[in-house]
Design an enzyme around this catalytic site. Structure first.
Site, PDB file in Angstrom:
ATOM      1  CG  ASN A 210       6.580  14.688  -5.508  1.00  0.00           C
ATOM      2  OD1 ASN A 210       6.586  14.427  -4.319  1.00  0.00           O
ATOM      3  ND2 ASN A 210       6.353  13.759  -6.435  1.00  0.00           N
ATOM      4  N   PRO A 305       3.206   4.852 -15.947  1.00  0.00           N
ATOM      5  CG  PRO A 305       3.913   2.832 -15.018  1.00  0.00           C
ATOM      6  CD  PRO A 305       4.414   4.067 -15.691  1.00  0.00           C
ATOM      7  CG  PHE A 323      -4.270  10.469  -0.596  1.00  0.00           C
ATOM      8  CD1 PHE A 323      -4.575   9.168  -0.238  1.00  0.00           C
ATOM      9  CD2 PHE A 323      -4.107  11.410   0.425  1.00  0.00           C
ATOM     10  CE1 PHE A 323      -4.731   8.805   1.095  1.00  0.00           C
ATOM     11  CE2 PHE A 323      -4.247  11.067   1.757  1.00  0.00           C
ATOM     12  CZ  PHE A 323      -4.561   9.761   2.092  1.00  0.00           C
ATOM     13  CE  LYS A 337      -5.882  14.381 -10.037  1.00  0.00           C
ATOM     14  NZ  LYS A 337      -5.018  15.179  -9.206  1.00  0.00           N
ATOM     15  CE  LYS A 341      -5.650   9.194 -10.958  1.00  0.00           C
ATOM     16  NZ  LYS A 341      -4.214   8.932 -11.022  1.00  0.00           N
TER      17      LYS A 341
HETATM   18  O1  PMT Z   1       4.131  12.700   1.819  1.00  0.00           O
HETATM   19  P1  PMT Z   1       3.606  13.919   2.567  1.00  0.00           P
HETATM   20  O2  PMT Z   1       4.627  15.027   2.668  1.00  0.00           O
HETATM   21  O3  PMT Z   1       3.033  13.547   3.899  1.00  0.00           O
HETATM   22  O4  PMT Z   1       2.430  14.541   1.697  1.00  0.00           O
HETATM   23  C1  PMT Z   1       1.250  13.793   1.504  1.00  0.00           C
HETATM   24  C2  PMT Z   1       0.707  13.956   0.086  1.00  0.00           C
HETATM   25  C3  PMT Z   1       0.339  15.405  -0.174  1.00  0.00           C
HETATM   26  C4  PMT Z   1       1.761  13.508  -0.938  1.00  0.00           C
HETATM   27  C5  PMT Z   1      -0.549  13.012  -0.012  1.00  0.00           C
HETATM   28  O5  PMT Z   1      -1.478  13.366   0.978  1.00  0.00           O
HETATM   29  C6  PMT Z   1      -1.190  13.077  -1.385  1.00  0.00           C
HETATM   30  O6  PMT Z   1      -2.028  13.898  -1.675  1.00  0.00           O
HETATM   31  N1  PMT Z   1      -0.781  12.119  -2.282  1.00  0.00           N
HETATM   32  C7  PMT Z   1      -1.208  12.101  -3.681  1.00  0.00           C
HETATM   33  C8  PMT Z   1      -0.515  13.206  -4.393  1.00  0.00           C
HETATM   34  C9  PMT Z   1      -0.735  13.198  -5.883  1.00  0.00           C
HETATM   35  O7  PMT Z   1       0.248  13.278  -6.559  1.00  0.00           O
HETATM   36  O8  PMT Z   1      -1.925  13.056  -6.338  1.00  0.00           O
HETATM   37  P2  PMT Z   1      -2.256  12.975  -7.927  1.00  0.00           P
HETATM   38  O9  PMT Z   1      -3.382  13.863  -8.062  1.00  0.00           O
HETATM   39  O10 PMT Z   1      -1.086  13.217  -8.787  1.00  0.00           O
HETATM   40  O11 PMT Z   1      -2.626  11.451  -8.118  1.00  0.00           O
HETATM   41  C10 PMT Z   1      -3.916  10.952  -7.805  1.00  0.00           C
HETATM   42  C11 PMT Z   1      -3.806   9.550  -7.264  1.00  0.00           C
HETATM   43  O12 PMT Z   1      -3.280   8.662  -8.261  1.00  0.00           O
HETATM   44  C12 PMT Z   1      -2.895   9.421  -6.056  1.00  0.00           C
HETATM   45  O13 PMT Z   1      -3.493   8.494  -5.207  1.00  0.00           O
HETATM   46  C13 PMT Z   1      -1.593   8.861  -6.638  1.00  0.00           C
HETATM   47  O14 PMT Z   1      -0.893   8.046  -5.712  1.00  0.00           O
HETATM   48  C14 PMT Z   1      -2.114   8.017  -7.802  1.00  0.00           C
HETATM   49  N2  PMT Z   1      -1.188   7.954  -8.935  1.00  0.00           N
HETATM   50  C15 PMT Z   1      -0.855   9.088  -9.626  1.00  0.00           C
HETATM   51  C16 PMT Z   1      -0.037   8.979 -10.721  1.00  0.00           C
HETATM   52  C17 PMT Z   1       0.471   7.722 -11.105  1.00  0.00           C
HETATM   53  N3  PMT Z   1       1.275   7.601 -12.156  1.00  0.00           N
HETATM   54  N4  PMT Z   1       0.145   6.636 -10.417  1.00  0.00           N
HETATM   55  C18 PMT Z   1      -0.680   6.729  -9.319  1.00  0.00           C
HETATM   56  O15 PMT Z   1      -0.959   5.706  -8.671  1.00  0.00           O
END
Ligand code: PMT
Length: 405
Positions: A210, A305, A323, A337, A341
Site C-alpha cells: 500500500n 494476523p 490508527f 475498530k 480490537k
Molecule cells: O505512513 P504514512 O505515509 O505516513 O501514512 C500514515 C498512515 C495513513 C499509514 C497511518 O496514519 C495510518 O492510518 N495507519 C493505519 C492504516 C490502516 O491500515 O489502518 P487499518 O484500518 O487497516 O488498521 C487498523 C489498525 O489495526 C491500525 O492501527 C493497524 O496498524 C492495525 N492492524 C491492522 C491489520 C493487521 N493485520 N494488524 C494490525 O495491527
C-alpha cells in the site's frame, strides 16, 4: 503559566532567505513565555535587519565579536552562560560546517563553542548543498555530539528548485523547543511503534502492498523518544532513516511484523500501531516468477494476523493505540475498530481525496476513546506526533497512576 516561562533562549540567525521566518520564531518563543536574546551573523543582516529582531525581542541584537560596548553589556561568554538553550535558525551550510569543526571566527560560533547549553539547529539551504556529502558528514558529526537537528523540510525552495533544505516553519520549531523543555514524561517506559507498509509476496518480484511511507509512524517514534520513552520501531519497507537513538527492527511481511512485535512485547508499557498492515496475503508465494501464460489469473488470499488485536488481547496488555485510515465514514469506522480490537485509543485519519494521510507531509487526526472525540486538527506529521504523544501520555497515566515526577 506560559509553557516557556523563565526559559532563556539564545536565537542565532545566519545568512539565508529563511531568516525572515526567524522574526516569527522569535515572536512565537516569546509568546510562549521565553526570554529571547538574538545573535545575527554578518550575512544574516543582509536578509533581515537587526532592528526587527531588537524590536521583537526587546533587547539589542548582538553581531560583533569585538564590539566595544560588550565590555559593559553581554559579551560572548556572558551570552554563553546566560542561555538555557541555543537555537540556530536558519543554520546555513557554512555555520553548520564551522560548528562541526569548532571554528570560532564569529560571535555566534564562538558563543556556541563557549556554552554548555544544548544546541538545536534548523538547517536551511539549497537542496543540492544539503545533500552534499560534506554537509551530511558535518550533520553526522553534530548529531554524534547530541546537537538536535530540526528538519529540514522538503518542498519548493526560494532558488526555484524542489527538494530537502527548507527551514521548518516557526510553529514547528517552537514545538520542538517546547518538547525539549518538557519533563521526560515517559522516562523509564518501554514503547513499541509499528510503521510503514507490509509487503506480501506473490512471487520473487511481485507483491501486495500500500502507499504508506512510514512518515507518520517514524515521526511518532521520534516524539515518544523525545518524551523520554525507550522506543522500539518495527517498520515495513520505507525510504526513511529511523529517528536518532531509536532502534528499528526492519520487517517485510505482516507475519514478520507480528513475530517481531510478539518477541518484543513483554514488559512493553505502550503499543502504538501506525503501520498499514495488509489484512490478507497470498496463500502461497511461488519460488519462480509467474509467467504470463493464462488469460486470467486468480490469487487466493488468506487473513493475516491482526497484530493490534492480538496485543490488546494479551493477559497483561500495554496501553494500546491504533490508527484507522478511512476513505468514508471516518469516525464511525474508527469507533467500530476501537470496539472490535478492544484497544484504549484510536487515531482516525482520512485517506481520500487531496488530503490523504498516505505519503504526505501533513495529516489530520481525530482521537477516539471511551470518553469521546478529541480533534487534533491538520498540521505537519511532526507536530501531530508531538500533540498525539501528549494525549497518549495523559491517558496512559490516567489508567496507570504511578507517575514519578
Ligand atoms: O505512513 P504514512 O505515509 O505516513 O501514512 C500514515 C498512515 C495513513 C499509514 C497511518 O496514519 C495510518 O492510518 N495507519 C493505519 C492504516 C490502516 O491500515 O489502518 P487499518 O484500518 O487497516 O488498521 C487498523 C489498525 O489495526 C491500525 O492501527 C493497524 O496498524 C492495525 N492492524 C491492522 C491489520 C493487521 N493485520 N494488524 C494490525 O495491527
Amino acid at each position: 503559566m506560559k509553557e516557556l516561562a523563565g526559559k532563556k533562549i539564545l536565537l542565532g540567525i545566519t545568512g539565508g532567505i529563511a531568516a525572515y521566518k526567524s522574526a516569527v520564531l522569535c515572536r512565537e518563543l516569546m509568546r510562549l513565555g521565553a526570554e529571547v536574546r538574538v545573535i545575527m551573523t554578518a550575512a544574516a543582516t543582509q536578509f533581515i535587519t537587526p532592528l526587527t529582531l531588537q524590536a521583537l525581542s526587546g533587547h539589542p541584537v548582538h553581531s560583533d565579536l569585538f564590539a566595544a560596548e560588550n565590555e559593559d553589556a553581554m559579551g560572548h561568554i556572558e551570552l554563553a552562560r546566560w542561555a538555557d538553550r541555543i537555537l540556530i535558525a536558519p543554520a546555513s551550510a557554512q555555520t553548520i560546517s564551522k560548528l562541526a569543526h569548532g571554528e570560532a571566527d564569529n560571535l555566534l560560533t564562538t558563543t556556541g563553542l563557549a556554552s554548555d547549553a544544548s544546541l538545536m539547529i534548523a538547517p536551511a539551504m539549497n537542496n543540492v548543498m544539503w545533500r552534499d556529502v560534506a554537509t551530511q558528514e558535518n550533520i553526522k558529526l553534530l548529531r554524534a555530539r547530541d546537537v538536535l537537528i530540526l528538519g529540514p523540510a522538503s518542498g519548493d525552495q526560494a532558488c526555484g528548485e524542489t527538494g530537502p533544505g527548507r527551514m521548518l516553519e516557526a510553529d514547528e520549531i517552537s514545538e520542538y523547543v517546547l518538547q525539549q523543555f518538557q519533563a521526560q514524561s515517559l522516562k523509564g517506559k518501554r514503547v513499541i511503534v509499528t510503521a510503514g507498509p507490509t509487503w506480501e509476496a506473490i512471487d520473487p518480484v511481485r507483491g501486495l502492498t500500500n502507499h504508506s511511507s512510514g512518515k507518520m509512524g517514524y515521526a511518532l517514534a521520534g516524539a515518544l523518544h523525545d518524551a523520554g520513552a525507550n522506543v522500539t520501531l518495527i517498520s515495513g519497507p520505507t525510504a526513511l532513516h529511523p529517528p536518532r537513538s531509536v532502534p528499528c527492527i526492519h520487517i517485510t511481511s505482516a507475519q514478520e511484523m507480528s513475530d517481531a512485535v510478539m518477541e518484543n512485547i513483554t514488559g512493553c508499557d505502550i503499543f502504538v500501531a501506525v503501520a498499514a498492515v495488509a489484512d490478507y496475503r497470498p496463500v502461497s508465494s511461488t519460488e519462480q516468477k509467474i509467467k504470463k501464460t493464462a488469460e486470467t489469473l486468480t490469487l487466493k488470499l488468506v487473513r493475516n494476523p491482526d497484530i493490534l488485536a492480538m496485543v490488546a488481547a494479551l493477559e497483561k496488555p500495554p496501553f494500546t493505540v491504533g490508527f484507522a485510515a478511512e476513505t468514508e465514514n471516518l469516525i464511525d469506522h474508527a469507533k467500530e475498530k476501537l470496539a472490535a480490537k478492544k484497544i484504549d485509543l484510536i487515531a482516525a485519519n482520512p485517506v481520500s481525496g487531496d488530503n490523504s494521510a498516505f505519503n504526505s507531509e501533513s495529516n489530520e487526526l481525530s482521537l477516539i476513546d471511551s470518553n469521546g472525540i478529541t480533534h487534533l486538527g491538520r498540521c505537519s506529521k511532526s507536530i501531530l506526533a508531538h500533540k498525539l504523544t501528549k494525549e497518549i501520555v495523559r491517558r496512559y497515566y490516567e489508567t496507570h497512576p504511578t507517575k514519578d515526577t
